[in-house]
Scaffold this active site. Sequence first.
Site, PDB file in Angstrom:
ATOM      1  N   ASP A  29       0.820  -1.199   0.000  1.00 16.76           N
ATOM      2  CA  ASP A  29       0.000   0.000   0.000  1.00 16.76           C
ATOM      3  C   ASP A  29       0.854   1.247   0.000  1.00 16.76           C
ATOM      4  OD1 ASP A  29      -2.752   1.144   2.049  1.00 16.76           O
ATOM      5  OD2 ASP A  29      -2.487   1.045  -0.119  1.00 16.76           O
ATOM      6  N   ASP A  60      -9.768  -1.252   3.118  1.00 14.07           N
ATOM      7  CA  ASP A  60      -9.333  -1.001   4.484  1.00 14.07           C
ATOM      8  C   ASP A  60     -10.205  -1.729   5.483  1.00 14.07           C
ATOM      9  OD1 ASP A  60      -8.739   2.345   3.475  1.00 14.07           O
ATOM     10  OD2 ASP A  60      -7.315   0.696   3.697  1.00 14.07           O
TER      11      ASP A  60
END
Lengths: 468, 255
Positions: free
Chosen positions: A191, A389
């Site tokens: 990420d 997320d």
Amino acid sequence: MEKGILEMVGGEIIGIVSPVSICMLLVVLLVHTLTPHGSSTSVATIAMMIYNEQPNDSFVEKFKGGLLNAIVFVCIVMLVTFVLVGLFYFRFTKCLRVYMGFSAFTVLAWMGGIVAVELIQFFSIPIDIITFAICLVNFASVGVMAVFFCRMPIVLTQGYLVVIGMLVAFWFTKLPEWTTWILLVAMAIYDIVAVLAPGGPLNMLVELAIARDEDIPALIYEARPVLPRQISGPPPMSSSPTPARTRRWSNRRAPRNPGVGRGNSGSNSALDNVWTSNGQPTSLITEPPLAPEVGIIGSRLVSSTGDAGMLNSISTVVAGHQATESNVDEDTVPLVSHGTNNSSTAAALDGMESGTGMHFQGSDQGGSESEDEGLGLGVSGAVKLGLGDFIFYSVLVGRAAMYDLMTVYACYLAIIGGLGATLILLAVWRRALPALPISISLGVVFYFLTRLILDPFVVDLATHLIVF
Amino acid sequence: MTGAGGIGYALIALGPAFSLFVTVIASKPFLILTVLGSAMMWLVSLIASGLLWRAFLPGAVWVFLPLLITVVAIQEAVRIYYWHLYLKIEDFLNKLATKVSKQQLVATDKIQIAIASGLGHGIAHSVFFCLSLLTPAFGPATYYVDSCVHMPLFLVAAFTALGFLLLHTFSMVIAFNALAGDKRSHQLFVPVMHLCAALLTLVNLLPGGCIAGVPLTLMCAVVTMAVAGKIVWDKTGSGSGDLNSLHRVHSASRL
């Protein structure tokens, strides 16, 4: 009595912390009832192509195997993200939307069906196959429509997004232990690279979106605007934006972006629907903020905050009072960011030939402020968070639940703390930031600390009835 | 002992916290964030204490005395650090209030923030020392510790957690007030009371000690509540004399 400052600050953060907490709670409940000690049957997924972990392998073997699995997984995710960026670049948006609708349907129908069957078996619920099939198909269809295609009450859309996140996260907790932890860490690192590095796929996607001023069809959770601007008089209840606000929004947007419906997004600019819906500005929310956004982008985390929103307030004070008085009175949006890939279904859809059941989360654009003074204008109070997320946070907590509830509480606090820290960093740095790394690293650290140190410590004290 | 028992224990430990949460905190998002933040700080202090003492446990009984003293010292140090953080946040909130032309923080606001912070500590304590033990309590049997044959472990844990929850919540109110007003006696009261309560739980080590230990803990909590109540009463009640200064002034009269 006028409401004080305490009522106004922080509403948006709570608006995003609540669904994250609900998703984590649901996953913990599912894990606790269905697979309290990890899945007994190994699930063949992409994440386990290389190494299938057995309980009696040695430590080094498990570690190496897990590492290989994680690397393969991350590579596949990266490939698929690039494919999606390519699709977006060549404007195959219809293809994107159909594809995403299809994968949402698969998640809800197939994974949801499997979880439902397991629950039915566990609780011995008497239900026949026909009813079950009808209910499941209906549930999945409404879910797909709520998330992508139709205007529905925002609660329904939010609920379905949370359910999708929960199902995918539950699926991921079926992976063996070492692979899960290494995978989480690998995804956090990926990420960072994907969002911050110049060649990263998500970075490119964001820039494309900004440059074109379009929105990307994606799975994003959006909270309702919490606080309307106090244009006049005392503010109304925090959960219902005033009509005056929506009017402002549409006035500003309509002339600026007439072509928004021309989109490729297929999501109707629907500002016209603002008035037709029963006072619920759902379209206001599901339409990502357009031009008048400051170009602050953070991966997977979108927060446009209102007047006294916590994030705006941080940037206001931190920026050293750059904004003039008039700015502060406007709906200011210091932060816009968006989501990124969700590789989760890629792994889960084992049988799928495409192997790329990838949900795409993300986006919004934030155009750089063109005419605006200072912090920028925009919608107030709509916070968005990418579904990836949700999923990885819930995977972490679900895996922690397989050890003990103490680790669950510790990891929950760590993740929420990490989320808060990321939001604050977003307000301070004002650039693209990934939402996973801080939370995941804190969560992993706290998990191991709790498991190895805190658990024996507290249990020993408690069984001696010593408390402090 | 079955679901009802488990839920009962959980409610004993967390019931007052829940009602405090719903009445005072739930309507204000900032306070919810305060609860989460202070819970996290308490957790960090607990992990620090665990790191320090992990090697000695499970061990000899005499270890508990220095353990308790150091752990309480760590927690009180964290409380002081938290106070300094609070000062910065208060400053920030006041600046923000001026910016959006709202009233600055008044006494009731500050007390609410103090309650929220204390509640965060207390809830974290209850969760880690009681709730995490309760998983077996939902099953069909119960468990008695050797030194306490009068009450199941879960019941003792629930009551002690309740006592400490109240203690933490209200000692934070006292501490904030004392540190702001620089009142020595109250500043000392908080750590001393905390240490007393912790050391009194050592009574539980004696066989049959829990009969005395649990009420003593609850009494410490009641004393703390009384002192906190007196402080708040003095601040907002007849003692201060001017009630208007505590309420928000109507916007019309300010402009």
